[in-house]
Enzyme design. Structure first.
Site, mmCIF file in Angstrom:
data_model
loop_
_atom_site.group_PDB
_atom_site.id
_atom_site.type_symbol
_atom_site.label_atom_id
_atom_site.label_comp_id
_atom_site.label_asym_id
_atom_site.label_seq_id
_atom_site.Cartn_x
_atom_site.Cartn_y
_atom_site.Cartn_z
ATOM 1 N N ARG A 43 0.831 -1.214 0.000
ATOM 2 C CA ARG A 43 0.000 0.000 0.000
ATOM 3 C C ARG A 43 0.865 1.264 0.000
ATOM 4 N NH1 ARG A 43 -5.323 -1.380 3.651
ATOM 5 N NH2 ARG A 43 -6.548 -2.016 1.862
ATOM 6 N N GLY A 99 -9.157 -7.976 -0.788
ATOM 7 C CA GLY A 99 -7.959 -8.326 -0.037
ATOM 8 C C GLY A 99 -7.587 -9.796 -0.122
#
Ligand code: AMP
Length: 408
Positions: free
Chosen positions: A50, A364
């Site tokens: 991220r 995810g």
């Protein structure tokens, strides 16, 4: 090597300002990022993707000579200061990735931050402390949003993972300052909206995961856009039940059976080909050491649960995607966290990666499965947002996008 996308046209569906359209030289640019990364008990970041995914926007802003102020949430500190959720380790990692000093401030509003911002020089990078240490962030409090806005000349949202939340740093702040999309946000929208609305066909959606209820909005929205739908994972058993078959002790959402039937009808009316698993890896318990069997789905015994798609289903699904030109995949084909039930998901990950198609992976769990299969680099685009990517696929407007300043 990442897949070459030159054969596919990605339409720009974003009618909002982007960072490239702002004159940011010498300006204070507040970039909302999503640094909600996994951190273990020793405060070590176990996956920094991220952070890496925001580097294009940050590097661009540095190169343009902006004063770069970064802000994010991390975990759920519930409006209180909690060292466990400090962004200090993220500042350290970012410093390494940028190969440049990152000024870390242990608060995100107030005189200390204002002072430090005043001292910034062009090209400096600052990371503020966790926004969620203040309860006002999640309440989208006006005063808090104003305080954040007062730190900057421009707001840039690059936190796709938080774009479905109407919080002070994603929504409220846009009222007070010109607001634009960063490169990551733009890319997410181009793929999850642009490609989905203008796909090269055949366009195949592969959906999996635990529950039908979690994916129902996506199924409904995609039902008139795709050419084929493949459903695996726990949610498949609700559909199999809806077709009148017994599924042993597999996961079934009884209250979803009627809706599943209506979706099957809708797909048929739209001439969308619909594929369900034909066999399962079954077990009496969800654990690595319990006995497993492979059975056709017509023979799922009582007391046994379907925990992965079987080899015949893998073959069927691979055949169904073999002519695809666009594939979107969200949700694993089984309980892939346990090796004994991970083969189906791994096989589909490899098949998606090998397909001569533009491939988009969201959610995810699916991202994790693709990593586990070692095929990350062969997927055209992996979304960084779980909930946000689902909402975009459901056709919803996300506040973190819709509230940005319109293009002139
Ligand atoms: P979701 O968040 O809805 O995408 O669901 C992901 C979860 O679904 C993963 O943790 C999987 O272990 C779980 N899952 C997938 N297939 C099954 C299944 N057949 N039975 C129970 N859980 C499943």
């Amino acid at each position: 090597m990442a897949k070459n996308n030159k054969y596919f046209e990605i339409k720009d569906t974003l009618n909002k300002l982007t960072i490239e359209e702002l004159d940011i030289k010498g300006k204070r640019v507040f970039i909302r990022v999503d640094y909600n990364v996994p951190i273990d008990e020793n405060l070590v970041i176990t996956d920094d993707s991220r952070i890496r995914s925001t580097l294009p926007t940050i590097n661009y802003a540095i190169d343009e000579g902006a004063k770069v102020i970064l802000a994010s949430h991390l975990g759920r500190p519930k409006g209180k200061v909690d060292p466990k959720y400090s962004l200090a380790p993220v500042a350290k990692r970012l410093q390494r990735l940028l190969n440049k000093e990152v000024i870390f401030i242990d608060s995100c509003i107030g005189p200390k931050v204002e002072n430090e911002v005043m001292k910034m020089k062009n090209g400096d990078v600052m990371l503020l402390e966790n926004l969620r240490f203040h309860p006002e962030e999640e309440k989208n409090d006006e005063g808090f949003a104003k305080a954040l806005a007062s730190l900057c000349d421009y707001f840039v949202n690059d936190a796709f993972g938080a774009a479905h939340r109407a919080h002070a740093s994603t929504a409220g702040i846009t009222k007070y300052v010109t607001s634009a999309a960063g490169f990551l946000l733009k890319k997410e929208i181009e793929y999850l909206k642009g490609v989905v609305n203008n796909p090269v066909r055949p366009f195949v959606a592969i959906l999996g995961g635990a529950k039908v209820s979690g994916k129902i909005g996506v199924l409904e929205n995609l039902a008139d856009k795709v050419d084929k739908v493949i459903v695996g994972g726990g949610m498949a058993y609700t559909f199999i039940k809806a077709k009148g078959y017994e599924v042993g002790d597999s996961m079934v959402e009884t209250e979803m059976i009627d809706l599943a039937r209506r979706i099957i009808d809708k797909l048929r009316e739209n001439n969308v080909k619909f594929y369900l698993p034909v066999d399962s890896v079954i077990s009496e318990r969800i654990d690595q050491y319990s006995e497993t069997k492979i059975v056709p789905n017509q023979e799922l015994p009582k007391g046994w649960k379907g925990l992965d798609i079987g080899p015949a289903s893998v073959k069927l699904f691979i055949e169904a995607i073999s002519n695809a030109k666009t594939i979107i995949w969200n949700g694993p084909m089984g309980v892939f966290e346990i090796d004994a039930f991970s083969r189906g998901t791994m096989a589909i990950a490899r098949a998606v990666a090998d397909a001569y198609a533009l491939t988009i992976v969201g959610g995810g769990d699916t991202d994790f499965a693709v990593h586990k299969a070692g095929v990350t680099d062969s997927i055209s685009f992996i979304s960084t947002g779980g909930g946000a990517s689902l909402e975009l696929l459901e056709g919803k407007d996300l506040p973190g996008i819709s509230l940005l300043t319109d293009k002139q």
